[in-house]
Design an enzyme around this catalytic site. Structure first.
Site, short mmCIF file in Angstrom:
data_model
loop_
_atom_site.label_atom_id
_atom_site.label_comp_id
_atom_site.label_asym_id
_atom_site.label_seq_id
_atom_site.Cartn_x
_atom_site.Cartn_y
_atom_site.Cartn_z
N ARG A 87 58.50 55.35 -34.95
CA ARG A 87 57.09 55.72 -34.99
C ARG A 87 56.39 55.11 -33.78
NH1 ARG A 87 52.56 52.82 -37.55
NH2 ARG A 87 50.83 54.30 -37.50
N HIS A 131 46.07 55.50 -32.08
CA HIS A 131 46.23 54.12 -32.52
C HIS A 131 45.25 53.27 -31.70
CE1 HIS A 131 49.24 51.21 -34.51
NE2 HIS A 131 48.31 50.43 -33.98
N GLU A 176 45.20 53.53 -39.15
CA GLU A 176 44.27 52.51 -39.65
C GLU A 176 42.84 52.75 -39.18
OE1 GLU A 176 45.85 48.65 -38.63
OE2 GLU A 176 47.63 48.92 -39.85
N ASN A 303 50.24 51.23 -44.63
CA ASN A 303 50.49 49.97 -43.92
C ASN A 303 50.07 48.82 -44.83
OD1 ASN A 303 51.05 51.68 -41.82
ND2 ASN A 303 49.49 50.87 -40.43
N TYR A 305 50.37 44.42 -45.24
CA TYR A 305 50.78 43.12 -44.72
C TYR A 305 50.52 41.99 -45.72
CZ TYR A 305 51.45 45.35 -40.22
OH TYR A 305 51.92 46.16 -39.21
N GLU A 370 53.99 50.85 -41.75
CA GLU A 370 54.01 49.53 -41.14
C GLU A 370 54.15 48.47 -42.22
OE1 GLU A 370 50.82 48.33 -38.51
OE2 GLU A 370 50.79 50.31 -37.55
#
Ligand code: IFM
Length: 466
Positions: A87, A131, A176, A303, A305, A370
Site C-alpha cells: 500500500r 495521504h 485518515e 487504521n 494504533y 495500517e
C-alpha cells in the site's frame, strides 16, 4: 522460555481466512524524497516542514528514504519478505504540480515504473490517492476549507486512474481524513498548520465530499475495488462522572463516528453535528452532498494504533486540542508500557473495535490498512536489528485480528505500518515504525527481527493455502 523461543509457536497459532492479504504500507511524502525533480509541485507538507518550529528539529521530507530512486531495492525487499501486497500513496503534486490543469507525465511515469516493478515481483499494488500532501497551489486558494478542492480531488483521481487503472486494481481515496481535517486545521500540528474550528469543520466536510466525488469518478472508469482509509481511536471516559462520559462521547464523535457514519449511512451523527454547531463551526452541508459521500464502497480501510482515556480537565495553553470544542478535555497518558510515540499497547481494544465497525458497516469487508508501533531501534553489533517490542506488538495485534474474525468480523487483509523507517511527519525521523530499518546517513536497509517474524507468518499462510 524466552520471548524469542516463544515466537515460532505464537506465529504458528495464527490462522487467517483463505485469500487473506498481507502487506506493508507507506506514504509518498514519508519515503520518496526527490521533492524537486521531474516537475513535482510543492505540497503543503513542503511548506509546513520548512517553516521553523513546526517539526521535530526542523526535519523535512526532502530526502526521506530516497524511495523515488531506490524503489527497485524496496520492491525486492517486499518480495524477499513474501508480501502479497503493498500500500502506497501517490503525491498529487507530482501528477498535477498546480493541483489542477496541467498533467506532469514524468510524475505519472514514476508510479508506472513502481507499479510495473511491483507486478513483476508478484506484489499487488494498493494505491491511496491522498495521504495528506495537498498541492500548495490549492492551499493558496483555500485548500480543503474551499469546496472547490473536493471537485479538484475527483479530477485528480480520474487522471491517476486513466494512467494506472489498467494495472492497479485496489484504490483508496483518502488516508485518515480525521488527521487532515483536525490535526491540520484545529490543533495545527499537521499541515497546513491552522488553529481554526470553522476551518476544521469545513475541511472535514470537503474531504468527505472529495471522497464521494472521487469514488464516483473511479467507478465511472470501472474501478471495482474501492475504499477509504479511516483511523480509529476508541475513547474511554476516565471516570463515570457525567462530564467525562460526555467528553468521551464528544471525542469519539469527531475521531471515529464523524468520518465512518456519513460514509456508510449518508448522514452525520446528530450529536456530532450539534457539537460542531454549538462550537460555532457547523458542517457546510449542501443538498445532495451526503448522498455523494455515501457512494457504495467495496471495502473499508481501518487504521488502528492505540486507545485513549479522556477526562474533563484544564489543558495546558501550549497543548492545543485536535477536537472542535474539545478545549476542556484531556487525553490521559496511558498506563503501562508505551511506544516512543507515547502510545499505549491495547490489542484487545482492536478486537472490540473491529466488532464495533462491523456493526456500523454491515456487509462491508474490512482491510487493516495500517497498524504498527515505533521503538528505539538500533543496528546491533551482529548487524541485525533486534526489536522484540515491535515483534510482540505485531503478534498481539495479528492475534487480535484473528479473534475479531472468529467473532464474525469480515477482515480481508492486514498491512503493517510501515515497510520502512521513514519521515514521521511533525515527529521527523526520530520515530521508527519500519519493519525494515533505514540508516539515514547511508540509506542502508536492514530488515528487523520483526520483519523476519512477519515473513514467517506469511510463508505459513501461503503454505496453508496450498
Ligand atoms: O506515519 C503515520 C501515517 O502516515 C498515518 N497513520 C499513522 C502513522 C503513524 O503515526
Amino acid at each position: 522460555m524466552t520471548s524469542t523461543d516463544a515466537r515460532p509457536d505464537r506465529a504458528a497459532g495464527l490462522v487467517f481466512p483463505p485469500g487473506f492479504v498481507f502487506g506493508a504500507a507507506t506514504a509518498a511524502y514519508q519515503i520518496e524524497g526527490a521533492v524537486d525533480v521531474d516537475g513535482r509541485g510543492l505540497s503543503i507538507w513542503d511548506t509546513f516542514s520548512h517553516t521553523p518550529g513546526r517539526t521535530f528539529q526542523g526535519h523535512t521530507g526532502d530526502v526521506a528514504v530516497e524511495h523515488y530512486t531506490r524503489y527497485p531495492e524496496d520492491v525486492a525487499l517486499m518480495a524477499e519478505l513474501g508480501l502479497s501486497a503493498y500500500r502506497f500513496s501517490v503525491a498529487w503534486s507530482r501528477v498535477l504540480p498546480e493541483g489542477a490543469g496541467r498533467v506532469e507525465q514524468r510524475g505519472l511515469d514514476f508510479y508506472r515504473r513502481l507499479v510495473d516493478e511491483l507486478l513483476a515481483a508478484g506484489v499487488d499494488p494498493w494505491l491511496t490517492l491522498y495521504h495528506w500532501d495537498l498541492p500548495q497551489a490549492l492551499q493558496d486558494r483555500g485548500g480543503w476549507t474551499d469546496r472547490d478542492t473536493a471537485a479538484r480531488f475527483a479530477d485528480y483521481a480520474g487522471t491517476v486512474h486513466d494512467a494506472l487503472g489498467d494495472r492497479v486494481r485496489h484504490w483508496s481515496t483518502l488516508n485518515e481524513p480525521m488527521c487532515s481535517a483536525l490535526l491540520g486545521h484545529m490543533s495545527g500540528q499537521h499541515a497546513p498548520g491552522l488553529r481554526d474550528a470553522a476551518a476544521a469543520s469545513r475541511a472535514t466536510h470537503h474531504l468527505l465530499l472529495g471522497h464521494g466525488l472521487a469514488t464516483r469518478a473511479l467507478r465511472d472508469r470501472g474501478a471495482d475495488s474501492l475504499g477509504i482509509t479511516l483511523n480509529f481511536t476508541p475513547m474511554t471516559p476516565a471516570t463515570d462522572r457525567p462530564e467525562d462520559v460526555d467528553a468521551a462521547r464528544r471525542l469519539d464523535g469527531q475521531q471515529n463516528r464523524m468520518f465512518l457514519v456519513p460514509v456508510v449511512t449518508g448522514a452525520y451523527p446528530p450529536d456530532v453535528e450539534a457539537d460542531l454547531a454549538a462550537a460555532g463551526a457547523p458542517l457546510p452541508i449542501q443538498d445532495g452532498d451526503l448522498e455523494t459521500i455515501a457512494a457504495p464502497l467495496d471495502w473499508l480501510g481501518v487504521n488502528y494504533y492505540f486507545e485513549s482515556t479522556v477526562q474533563v480537565r484544564d489543558r495546558a495553553p501550549d497543548d492545543p486540542t485536535h477536537f472542535i470544542g474539545g478545549e476542556d478535555v484531556v487525553e490521559l497518558d496511558p498506563e503501562g508500557p508505551t511506544t516512543t510515540m507515547g502510545w499505549g499497547v491495547s490489542p484487545g481494544t482492536f478486537t472490540r473495535l473491529l466488532g464495533w465497525i462491523s456493526e456500523q458497516a454491515p456487509g462491508l469487508p474490512l482491510v487493516i490498512t495500517e497498524n504498527g508501533s515505533a521503538w528505539p531501534d538500533e543496528v546491533a553489533e551482529d548487524g541485525a536489528v533486534h526489536d522484540p517490542e515491535r515483534t510482540d506488538y505485531l503478534l498481539r495485534h495479528l492475534e487480535a485480528v484473528t479473534d475479531a474474525v472468529a467473532a464474525g468480523a469480515d477482515v480481508r487483509g492486514y498491512f503493517a505500518w510501515s515497510l520502512l523507517d521513514n519521515y514521521e511527519w511533525a515527529r521527523g525521523y526520530a520515530q521508527r515504525f519500519g519493519l525494515v530499518h533505514v540508516d539515514y546517513d547511508t540509506q542502508r536497509r536492514t530488515p528487523k527481527d520483526s520483519a523476519r517474524v512477519y515473513a514467517d507468518i506469511l510463508r505459513r499462510h501461503r503454505e496453508a493455502q496450498g
